[in-house]
Scaffold this motif. Structure first.
Motif, short mmCIF file in Angstrom:
data_model
loop_
_atom_site.label_atom_id
_atom_site.label_comp_id
_atom_site.label_asym_id
_atom_site.label_seq_id
_atom_site.Cartn_x
_atom_site.Cartn_y
_atom_site.Cartn_z
N GLN A 174 0.84 -1.19 0.00
CA GLN A 174 0.00 0.00 0.00
C GLN A 174 0.88 1.25 0.00
N CYS A 176 0.76 5.89 0.02
CA CYS A 176 -0.04 7.09 0.22
C CYS A 176 0.79 8.32 -0.16
N THR A 312 0.87 8.64 -8.88
CA THR A 312 -0.41 8.01 -8.52
C THR A 312 -0.88 7.08 -9.62
N ARG A 316 -1.10 2.90 -9.36
CA ARG A 316 -2.35 2.19 -9.60
C ARG A 316 -2.20 1.21 -10.76
N GLY A 320 -2.54 -1.82 -8.54
CA GLY A 320 -4.00 -1.85 -8.42
C GLY A 320 -4.56 -0.51 -8.02
N LYS A 321 -5.80 -0.25 -8.41
CA LYS A 321 -6.40 1.07 -8.21
C LYS A 321 -6.59 1.42 -6.74
N ASP A 322 -6.67 0.41 -5.86
CA ASP A 322 -6.88 0.68 -4.44
C ASP A 322 -5.58 0.67 -3.64
N ALA A 323 -4.45 0.63 -4.34
CA ALA A 323 -3.16 0.50 -3.65
C ALA A 323 -2.63 1.82 -3.12
N ASP A 325 -3.50 5.84 -1.49
CA ASP A 325 -4.40 6.83 -0.90
C ASP A 325 -3.81 8.21 -1.21
N THR A 326 -4.59 9.05 -1.87
CA THR A 326 -4.11 10.38 -2.25
C THR A 326 -4.69 11.49 -1.39
N GLU A 327 -5.36 11.11 -0.30
CA GLU A 327 -6.04 12.11 0.53
C GLU A 327 -5.45 12.17 1.94
#
Length: 391
Positions: A174, A176, A312, A316, A320-323, A325-327
């Motif tokens: 993961q 971020c 980003t 992804r 993967g698209k959920d890998a 966190d940009t927030e």
């Protein structure tokens, strides 16, 4: 052989290298052993150019892709230094140097970029040039600034620059990131207050700097509570007060040390201005002398919008698209990669280290399961940023 298999094949060797770095931690610019191993590995693995001694002990490797039509050059940076912490683990590969340990994962950062360099030198499946940067003295020495001041970016033609850091508590695989301010500027102050010492039983015959210092520490908190916009971030922390030794003596002088963290240039300027004004005003109110030494350290780590979007998208695409966190909110810690981001556009990302102790903790350990993830990230960044096209 697919990229994943190639990187998996490298992982046992890289794990051994990482653990060797962990056994032999070095501080600040005194990373001669680590830098020597890095340079030797890069040369042995066929990196086109290996330059040592940049920023005292920094190492830079240049890897050219199969094609050079794009003319693009991107820099990838890892830090090499450890921390002055006594390790409290029972690992077989724990530190062999008392009072020094890799408590921030720089052993892992260096290893992952080494792995990417080996992979890229073997495959060269990109159109352009990758510059791998191994930096000393991130932990307080400003090694990134020293390297930049010695012409790092110009000498190697770096157009964009990227960095990463492991993040305890976030799952392996993961990531971020955020655009704009990611980590804070880190400044520090030393305030010296001089009064008139004397007997504790006769305070009226003194000019007591201790009472003034106590009120000054409280007054400094108004920088955040009464001077800064509530939506802006600023931290002013008095971290040490040194004065006197005896029970019955009012001392002549007091010293106050502290740290200031901000996320914007405007707030950085405001914090410095108000600390100087408050200290001077309070000293005058107590009829004391006051000197303030204000030192600006690492600037804000500011992620450029275009490069953050690229990172980003690439992350992804690979993980993967959920890998990612940009927030995430900004972090009030600091990072001297900020100096490189002032020189060139780029982005800094956090990657998961799993369930480990926190950074700078004596029980921290870089998670070796993150090594192939980091190598894949770096290698993919190069290949996606500079794709190989048919002639």
């Amino acid at each position: 052989m697919p990229k994943s298999e190639l990187i998996a094949a490298l992982t046992p060797e890289l794990t051994a290298i990482r653990r060797d770095f962990h056994r032999h931690p070095e501080l600040l610019f005194d990373v001669h052993r680590t830098a020597g191993i890095v340079a030797d590995k890069l040369k042995a693995w066929g990196v086109d150019e290996v330059v040592t001694g940049i920023g005292q002990t920094g190492v830079v490797g240049v890897i050219k892709g199969k094609r050079q039509g794009s003319g693009k050059v991107i820099g990838l940076r890892a830090d090499m230094d450890a921390l002055p912490i006594h390790e409290e683990t029972n690992l077989e590969h724990r530190s062999t140097v008392p009072g020094k340990m890799h408590a921030c994962g720089h052993d892992g950062h260096t290893t992952m970029l080494l792995g990417a360099a080996k992979y890229l030198a073997e495959t060269r499946d990109f159109d352009g040039t990758a510059v791998v940067i191994f930096q000393p003295a991130e932990e307080g020495g400003g090694g990134a600034k020293v390297m930049c001041d010695e012409g790092l970016m110009e000498r190697f033609g770096v157009q964009e620059v990227y960095g990463l850091h492991n993040k305890p508590g976030m799952a392996i695989g993961q990531f971020c990131i955020r655009k704009g301010p990611l980590m804070a500027a880190a400044d520090r102050f030393l305030i010296k207050i001089e009064g008139k010492g004397g007997h504790a039983a006769a305070p009226h015959d003194t000019k007591d700097p201790v009472v003034a210092a106590c009120q000054l520490v409280t007054a400094l908190q108004t920088v955040a509570s009464r001077n800064a916009d509530p939506l802006d971030s600023v931290v002013v922390s008095a971290t040490a007060i040194n004065a006197g030794e005896a029970f019955n003596v009012i001392p002549q002088t007091v010293e106050i040390k502290g740290s200031v963290r901000t996320l914007t240039p405007a707030m950085r300027d405001l914090a410095q201005k108000r600390i100087l004004e408050i200290a001077d005003g309070l000293a005058k109110a107590f009829d004391l002398k006051c000197e303030v030494d204000y030192d600006r350290g690492y600037p804000v780590t500011f992620n450029h919008a275009g490069q953050t979007d690229f990172v980003t998208s690439a992350t992804r695409n690979v993980f993967g698209k959920d890998a990612i966190d940009t927030e995430i909110p900004p972090v009030m810690g600091s990072e001297d990669f900020s100096f490189m981001l002032e020189e060139r556009p780029g982005a800094y990302i956090f990657m998961g280290n799993g369930d480990s102790a926190g950074l700078h903790h004596p029980a921290y350990e870089f998670n070796d399961a993150a090594i192939p993830v980091g190598v894949t990230y770096w290698a993919s960044l190069v290949e996606i940023a500079m794709p190989q096209r048919a002639a």
